[in-house]
Design a protein around this motif. Structure first.
Motif, short mmCIF file in Angstrom:
data_model
loop_
_atom_site.label_atom_id
_atom_site.label_comp_id
_atom_site.label_asym_id
_atom_site.label_seq_id
_atom_site.Cartn_x
_atom_site.Cartn_y
_atom_site.Cartn_z
N GLU A 12 -17.01 -13.89 6.80
CA GLU A 12 -16.81 -13.69 5.37
C GLU A 12 -15.46 -14.30 4.93
O GLU A 12 -15.36 -14.89 3.85
N ARG A 71 -7.75 -7.90 7.05
CA ARG A 71 -8.73 -8.98 7.08
C ARG A 71 -8.43 -9.92 8.25
O ARG A 71 -7.27 -10.22 8.51
N ASP A 105 -13.32 -13.62 10.84
CA ASP A 105 -14.55 -13.12 10.20
C ASP A 105 -15.27 -14.23 9.44
O ASP A 105 -14.62 -15.03 8.76
N SER A 142 0.83 -1.21 0.00
CA SER A 142 0.00 0.00 0.00
C SER A 142 0.86 1.26 0.00
O SER A 142 0.45 2.28 -0.54
N ASP A 191 -6.62 -9.32 -3.97
CA ASP A 191 -7.82 -8.74 -4.57
C ASP A 191 -8.52 -9.80 -5.42
O ASP A 191 -9.73 -9.81 -5.51
N ASP A 230 -13.72 -9.56 -2.21
CA ASP A 230 -14.24 -8.22 -2.00
C ASP A 230 -14.41 -8.00 -0.50
O ASP A 230 -15.51 -8.08 0.03
N MET A 231 -13.29 -7.75 0.19
CA MET A 231 -13.31 -7.56 1.65
C MET A 231 -12.35 -6.45 2.01
O MET A 231 -11.27 -6.37 1.44
N ASP A 232 -12.72 -5.62 2.98
CA ASP A 232 -11.81 -4.57 3.44
C ASP A 232 -10.58 -5.17 4.10
O ASP A 232 -10.62 -6.29 4.57
N ARG A 233 -9.51 -4.40 4.14
CA ARG A 233 -8.30 -4.81 4.86
C ARG A 233 -8.12 -3.91 6.07
O ARG A 233 -8.50 -2.75 6.00
N LYS A 248 -6.19 -13.69 2.75
CA LYS A 248 -5.73 -12.53 3.52
C LYS A 248 -5.16 -11.44 2.61
O LYS A 248 -5.34 -10.25 2.84
#
Ligand code: ADP
Ligand code: MG
Length: 253
Positions: free
Chosen positions: A239, A233, A237, A188, A209, A228-231, A206
């Motif tokens: 999901e 992770r 969870d 990032s 994308d 399609d999951m926010d980080r 983990k």
């Protein structure tokens, strides 16, 4: 002229690879097609022998495809180029060079002077959490630290594409989780495009994308799963668990 903004960063177009050996012919890859956008993190999972390493070698220009073409930024790959960084499970460090000498190797080959090289190496060692180890030798480092050196070396010439083939396959579980978090931070911070092979489904969910699930005999794409999951992770969870089960099911089917 190619317009970089309209091109996928990596386009793998109809790649096939057959090996003819005295024991017979092996279809290592068959009709593999996918694309990766700039800045994306893509994981490739699949059973051993499904052609993951072969695919990387073809993308890196280290071996030819039997059919199809790989394009990097719109240009066909015709041989090894300077524009990507490679990290493998086996670290491939030079045992006779210090950490600093290993990380600076590519810059040295490019003729970067020693002062600028030292500056860049120091930045990279800080980035991968190895400041203070510049003068150590690979033999004095743990597996996790060696892998950090290999990553810093791959980043040294500032490629915008990184190919990582099971890079954390040989380190213990706790170190692996640390390295994953560090890699996500570096990704990032730097905006690199990353293609990452793993046989660890949890690692893929983990990090990625997109997860490209391969099947074997012949090596081919079974399915591409978008994660399609926010980080950051978390494994706990629901999901996360759903993606994990789905991808594992695809590998085992
Ligand atoms: P993976 O990395 O997914 O485990 P590989 O790309 O290493 O798979 O191998 C895919 C298939 O191609 C395997 O059946 C392997 O034995 C075969 N293969 C890979 N490299 C060669 C080679 N140089 N000569 C002959 N067969 C090969
Ligand atoms: Mg492999």
């Amino acid at each position: 002229m190619t317009d970089e903004t309209l091109q996928p960063r990596v386009l793998v177009d109809g790649i096939g690879r057959r090996y003819d050996t005295p024991q017979g012919s092996v279809q290592a890859l068959q009709d593999v097609t996918f694309d990766v956008s700039a800045g994306e993190f893509v994981c490739i999972v699949g059973p051993s022998g499904s052609g993951k390493t072969t695919l990387f070698r073809i993308i890196a220009g280290l071996e030819p495809a039997t059919t199809g073409t790989v394009y990097l930024g719109g240009d066909p790959v015709e041989g090894p180029g300077p524009e990507l960084g490679l990290v493998f499970q086996e670290y491939h460090l030079f045992p006779w060079r210090t950490v600093s000498g290993n990380v600076g190797f590519g810059l040295e080959k490019q003729g970067v002077n020693s002062e600028r090289r030292q500056q860049r190496v120091d930045e990279l060692l800080e980035l991968v959490g190895l400041d203070g180890f510049a003068d150590s030798y690979p033999r004095d480092l743990s597996g996790g630290m060696k892998q950090r050196v290999a990553l810093a070396r791959a980043l040294a010439v500032n490629p915008d594409l990184l190919l990582m083939d099971e890079p954390f396959g040989a380190v213990d579980a706790q170190t692996k989780r640390m390295l994953q978090d560090e890699l996500l931070d570096i990704w990032s911070e730097t905006g690199k495009t990353i293609l990452f092979v793993t046989h660890d489904v949890e690692e893929a969910v983990k990090l990625a994308d997109q997860v490209i699930v391969m099947a074997s005999e012949p090596g081919r794409i079974r399915e591409i799963v978008e994660v399609d999951m926010d980080r950051p992770r978390s494994r706990s969870d629901a999901e996360f668990g759903d993606y994990y089960e789905r991808i594992l099911g695809l590998i085992q089917s």
